[in-house]
Write an enzyme that holds these catalytic residues in place. Structure first.
Site, mmCIF file in Angstrom:
data_model
loop_
_atom_site.group_PDB
_atom_site.id
_atom_site.type_symbol
_atom_site.label_atom_id
_atom_site.label_comp_id
_atom_site.label_asym_id
_atom_site.label_seq_id
_atom_site.Cartn_x
_atom_site.Cartn_y
_atom_site.Cartn_z
ATOM 1 C CB THR A 1 -5.682 1.600 -3.680
ATOM 2 O OG1 THR A 1 -6.526 0.450 -3.845
ATOM 3 C CG2 THR A 1 -6.382 2.645 -2.833
ATOM 4 N NE ARG A 2 -0.323 -1.832 -2.123
ATOM 5 C CZ ARG A 2 -0.403 -3.052 -1.598
ATOM 6 N NH1 ARG A 2 -0.426 -4.103 -2.387
ATOM 7 N NH2 ARG A 2 -0.446 -3.203 -0.295
ATOM 8 C CG HIS A 3 -5.572 -3.073 -2.647
ATOM 9 N ND1 HIS A 3 -4.941 -4.202 -2.193
ATOM 10 C CD2 HIS A 3 -5.214 -2.071 -1.804
ATOM 11 C CE1 HIS A 3 -4.241 -3.897 -1.106
ATOM 12 N NE2 HIS A 3 -4.395 -2.613 -0.860
ATOM 13 C CG ASN A 4 -9.890 -1.816 -7.011
ATOM 14 O OD1 ASN A 4 -9.912 -3.032 -6.900
ATOM 15 N ND2 ASN A 4 -10.711 -1.032 -6.367
#
Length: 65
Positions: free
Chosen positions: A31-34
């Protein structure tokens, strides 16, 4: 015949430190979080740098590029 002119030297290499913090929870994989974590992996792989050391719960790789 005159001796060849010396080649201009490239500037000295300066050290870089690339650091990233990721979300270890499985639900954040891909995801964009990683995205920062994924970029570090891509850079390391492209430059042949192995991230193979764990110290203080951190994965560490050393190399030059």
């Amino acid at each position: 015949v005159s001796p060849p002119e010396p080649r201009p030297q490239s500037p000295p290499c300066k050290p870089w430190l690339i650091v990233n913090i990721d979300n270890p929870d499985k639900k954040f994989n891909g995801t964009r979080h990683n995205v920062g974590f994924m970029m570090v992996d891509v850079i390391a792989e492209a430059e042949g740098i192995s991230i193979n050391t764990v110290n203080f719960k951190a994965q560490i790789g050393k190399g030059t590029f």
